[in-house]
Scaffold this motif. Structure first.
Motif, PDB file in Angstrom:
ATOM      1  N   CYS A  71     -47.697  -8.486  84.826  1.00 18.19           N
ATOM      2  CA  CYS A  71     -46.534  -7.598  84.960  1.00 18.19           C
ATOM      3  C   CYS A  71     -46.947  -6.132  84.947  1.00 18.19           C
ATOM      4  N   GLY A  72     -48.173  -5.862  84.474  1.00 17.69           N
ATOM      5  CA  GLY A  72     -48.632  -4.469  84.426  1.00 17.69           C
ATOM      6  C   GLY A  72     -48.127  -3.772  83.168  1.00 17.69           C
ATOM      7  N   VAL A  73     -48.825  -2.722  82.776  1.00 20.98           N
ATOM      8  CA  VAL A  73     -48.523  -2.045  81.515  1.00 20.98           C
ATOM      9  C   VAL A  73     -47.121  -1.429  81.534  1.00 20.98           C
ATOM     10  N   GLU A  74     -46.766  -0.780  82.622  1.00 24.41           N
ATOM     11  CA  GLU A  74     -45.468  -0.100  82.723  1.00 24.41           C
ATOM     12  C   GLU A  74     -44.288  -1.047  82.554  1.00 24.41           C
ATOM     13  N   ALA A  75     -44.267  -2.070  83.406  1.00 24.06           N
ATOM     14  CA  ALA A  75     -43.136  -2.998  83.385  1.00 24.06           C
ATOM     15  C   ALA A  75     -43.104  -3.739  82.051  1.00 24.06           C
ATOM     16  N   THR A  76     -44.285  -4.094  81.523  1.00 22.68           N
ATOM     17  CA  THR A  76     -44.352  -4.817  80.259  1.00 22.68           C
ATOM     18  C   THR A  76     -43.768  -3.969  79.137  1.00 22.68           C
ATOM     19  N   GLN A  77     -44.188  -2.711  79.073  1.00 20.93           N
ATOM     20  CA  GLN A  77     -43.688  -1.816  78.034  1.00 20.93           C
ATOM     21  C   GLN A  77     -42.178  -1.670  78.137  1.00 20.93           C
ATOM     22  N   HIS A  78     -41.733  -1.511  79.349  1.00 17.96           N
ATOM     23  CA  HIS A  78     -40.298  -1.366  79.602  1.00 17.96           C
ATOM     24  C   HIS A  78     -39.537  -2.610  79.110  1.00 17.96           C
ATOM     25  N   LEU A  79     -40.071  -3.788  79.447  1.00 20.86           N
ATOM     26  CA  LEU A  79     -39.415  -5.039  79.050  1.00 20.86           C
ATOM     27  C   LEU A  79     -39.404  -5.212  77.534  1.00 20.86           C
ATOM     28  N   ILE A  80     -40.530  -4.911  76.907  1.00 20.95           N
ATOM     29  CA  ILE A  80     -40.628  -5.089  75.453  1.00 20.95           C
ATOM     30  C   ILE A  80     -39.683  -4.110  74.732  1.00 20.95           C
ATOM     31  N   ASP A  81     -39.659  -2.863  75.198  1.00 25.66           N
ATOM     32  CA  ASP A  81     -38.744  -1.878  74.594  1.00 25.66           C
ATOM     33  C   ASP A  81     -37.299  -2.352  74.681  1.00 25.66           C
ATOM     34  N   GLU A  82     -36.972  -2.870  75.844  1.00 30.61           N
ATOM     35  CA  GLU A  82     -35.619  -3.365  76.096  1.00 30.61           C
ATOM     36  C   GLU A  82     -35.293  -4.551  75.177  1.00 30.61           C
ATOM     37  N   LEU A  83     -36.275  -5.446  75.027  1.00 29.04           N
ATOM     38  CA  LEU A  83     -36.058  -6.622  74.173  1.00 29.04           C
ATOM     39  C   LEU A  83     -35.915  -6.205  72.708  1.00 29.04           C
ATOM     40  N   ARG A  84     -36.743  -5.241  72.306  1.00 32.50           N
ATOM     41  CA  ARG A  84     -36.663  -4.769  70.905  1.00 32.50           C
ATOM     42  C   ARG A  84     -35.277  -4.181  70.643  1.00 32.50           C
ATOM     43  N   LEU A  85     -34.806  -3.392  71.603  1.00 31.48           N
ATOM     44  CA  LEU A  85     -33.487  -2.780  71.488  1.00 31.48           C
ATOM     45  C   LEU A  85     -32.402  -3.847  71.354  1.00 31.48           C
ATOM     46  N   LEU A 117     -34.947 -11.593  78.293  1.00 30.53           N
ATOM     47  CA  LEU A 117     -36.152 -11.326  79.086  1.00 30.53           C
ATOM     48  C   LEU A 117     -35.868 -11.532  80.574  1.00 30.53           C
ATOM     49  N   ALA A 118     -35.169 -12.627  80.884  1.00 29.52           N
ATOM     50  CA  ALA A 118     -34.826 -12.903  82.286  1.00 29.52           C
ATOM     51  C   ALA A 118     -33.965 -11.780  82.864  1.00 29.52           C
ATOM     52  N   ASP A 119     -32.999 -11.319  82.073  1.00 29.26           N
ATOM     53  CA  ASP A 119     -32.144 -10.208  82.532  1.00 29.26           C
ATOM     54  C   ASP A 119     -32.973  -8.948  82.770  1.00 29.26           C
ATOM     55  N   GLY A 120     -33.887  -8.678  81.839  1.00 25.16           N
ATOM     56  CA  GLY A 120     -34.732  -7.486  81.956  1.00 25.16           C
ATOM     57  C   GLY A 120     -35.610  -7.546  83.190  1.00 25.16           C
ATOM     58  N   LEU A 121     -36.198  -8.716  83.417  1.00 27.39           N
ATOM     59  CA  LEU A 121     -37.063  -8.884  84.586  1.00 27.39           C
ATOM     60  C   LEU A 121     -36.254  -8.753  85.875  1.00 27.39           C
ATOM     61  N   HIS A 122     -35.075  -9.341  85.849  1.00 22.33           N
ATOM     62  CA  HIS A 122     -34.225  -9.256  87.033  1.00 22.33           C
ATOM     63  C   HIS A 122     -33.884  -7.800  87.353  1.00 22.33           C
ATOM     64  N   ALA A 123     -33.547  -7.039  86.311  1.00 23.13           N
ATOM     65  CA  ALA A 123     -33.190  -5.634  86.528  1.00 23.13           C
ATOM     66  C   ALA A 123     -34.362  -4.873  87.155  1.00 23.13           C
ATOM     67  N   ILE A 124     -35.586  -5.247  86.764  1.00 22.41           N
ATOM     68  CA  ILE A 124     -36.762  -4.557  87.307  1.00 22.41           C
ATOM     69  C   ILE A 124     -37.004  -4.903  88.771  1.00 22.41           C
ATOM     70  N   GLY A 160     -47.478 -14.106  88.940  1.00 21.27           N
ATOM     71  CA  GLY A 160     -46.215 -13.752  89.597  1.00 21.27           C
ATOM     72  C   GLY A 160     -45.567 -12.500  89.037  1.00 21.27           C
ATOM     73  N   GLY A 161     -45.985 -12.119  87.822  1.00 25.99           N
ATOM     74  CA  GLY A 161     -45.453 -10.903  87.213  1.00 25.99           C
ATOM     75  C   GLY A 161     -45.799  -9.654  87.993  1.00 25.99           C
ATOM     76  N   VAL A 162     -46.741  -9.808  88.946  1.00 27.45           N
ATOM     77  CA  VAL A 162     -47.151  -8.646  89.734  1.00 27.45           C
ATOM     78  C   VAL A 162     -45.964  -8.022  90.479  1.00 27.45           C
ATOM     79  N   LEU A 163     -44.949  -8.822  90.751  1.00 29.08           N
ATOM     80  CA  LEU A 163     -43.761  -8.263  91.407  1.00 29.08           C
ATOM     81  C   LEU A 163     -43.116  -7.186  90.535  1.00 29.08           C
ATOM     82  N   ALA A 164     -43.144  -7.397  89.220  1.00 32.57           N
ATOM     83  CA  ALA A 164     -42.580  -6.400  88.304  1.00 32.57           C
ATOM     84  C   ALA A 164     -43.414  -5.126  88.326  1.00 32.57           C
ATOM     85  N   ALA A 165     -44.734  -5.304  88.387  1.00 36.56           N
ATOM     86  CA  ALA A 165     -45.622  -4.135  88.449  1.00 36.56           C
ATOM     87  C   ALA A 165     -45.372  -3.350  89.731  1.00 36.56           C
ATOM     88  N   ILE A 166     -45.234  -4.056  90.836  1.00 40.72           N
ATOM     89  CA  ILE A 166     -44.958  -3.396  92.121  1.00 40.72           C
ATOM     90  C   ILE A 166     -43.636  -2.634  92.032  1.00 40.72           C
TER      91      ILE A 166
END
Ligand code: GDP
Length: 298
Positions: A45-59, A76-83, A258-264
């Motif tokens: 998923c890459g550092v950016e998308a991962t950080q974004h997802l984790i921050d969102e999940l923590r919130l 997590l699914a909602d967060g990934l979808h939004a990305i 497949g997480g590479v789509l989030a990084a892109i």
């Protein structure tokens, strides 16, 4: 769909399965989020998308008081979808005739295979297709395209030797004369580090515009999902040389990346027109973010 689900089984295991095993053990806490972070990074998923997802999940964990694995998985699914949702921009090939699609990528990324699948896809929509054998570096690539064209009754414009720009220029004129709907123009595989070849493909693009000032109407970059984070550098380099307008990500079936789509989506967003989830002719599908996320988690 089941086909997509089966195709994405390895990424599915990496993400969905990783999550299930995390939750078999305990409740949500910071340690768990940290392990989830590693899981997402391992799925590319890459550092950016991962950080974004984790921050969102923590919130959401704190604000919405998430407790169960199901709740976290859904978040997590909602967060990934939004990305990845912004990548969903289907290709509309009806805006010009002929609609000229230039196809680029590194060797082995799946260009030729994708051209065959795309030809079928457009034919199934009632469109006529012409192929331009613009990979003039490898005789085998030309042969492959011509064989495929013969078998499927699709005209292939090719030249012995010759240069890519000339072949594609001729193909566009031939398509115009025959009132063809879609031209799929192959180009030789090249690495972004091969600067003279990047210059050559930029020239191919300029010559296409001489055959039709509005063309190419789509510049598709084909990426092999297995390259993971290297996809980002490829998008940037090809974009700089030829102005990428769309992506095809192939071999999502053979990879856990497949997480590479989030990084892109976070780092070099381009419309993701199609995804390849198998070697079969129907295994190239228009990208649908919701279907993709559902196939990973449901
Ligand atoms: P090119 O050098 O870019 O033209 O690549 P090819 O089209 O020849 O593809 C290289 C290999 O990848 C071939 O064996 C294809 O069958 C395979 N391939 C392409 N797309 C997919 C895909 O979505 N899934 C799988 N599993 N294999 C694929």
């Amino acid at each position: 769909s089941d086909r997509l689900k089966a195709g994405l089984s390895r990424t599915r295991q990496q993400l969905g399965g990783g999550l299930a095993s995390l939750f078999g053990r305990r409740k949500i806490d910071e340690d768990l989020l940290e392990e989830l972070e590693s899981t997402l990074l391992m799925a590319d998923c890459g550092v950016e998308a991962t950080q974004h997802l984790i921050d969102e999940l923590r919130l959401r964990w704190k604000r919405d008081r998430l407790e169960t694995a199901d709740q976290l998985q859904k978040a997590l699914a909602d967060g990934l979808h939004a990305i990845i949702a912004p990548l969903e921009q289907p290709l509309d090939a009806a805006t010009h005739r002929p609609f000229v699609i230039m196809i680029a990528g590194v060797n082995g990324s799946g260009k030729t295979t994708s051209i065959g699948k795309l030809a079928k896809y457009f034919q199934a929509q009632g469109k006529s297709v012409l192929l331009a054998a613009g990979d003039t570096f490898r005789a085998a690539a030309r042969e492959q395209l011509m064989t495929w064209g013969e078998r499927n009754n699709v005209t292939v414009v090719a030249q012995d030797g010759g240069d890519a720009a000339a072949v594609i220029f001729d193909a566009i004129n031939a398509a115009r004369a025959r009132n063809i709907d879609v031209v799929l123009a192959d180009t030789a595989g090249r690495l972004p580090t091969q600067l003279h070849l990047m210059e050559e493909i930029a020239k191919v693009r300029r010559v296409i515009a001489k055959a039709d000032p509005s063309a190419p109407h789509e510049v598709l970059l084909v990426l092999d999902a297995n390259i993971g984070q290297n996809a980002l550098a490829q998008v940037k380099a090809f974009d700089k040389a030829i102005g990428v307008t769309g992506l095809v990500v192939t071999k999502l079936d053979g990879t856990a990346k497949g997480g590479v789509l989030a990084a892109i989506a976070r780092q070099c967003p381009k419309p993701l027109r199609f995804i390849g989830v198998g070697e079969g002719i129907d295994d190239l599908q228009p990208f649908k973010a919701r279907e993709f996320v559902d196939a990973l988690f449901e």
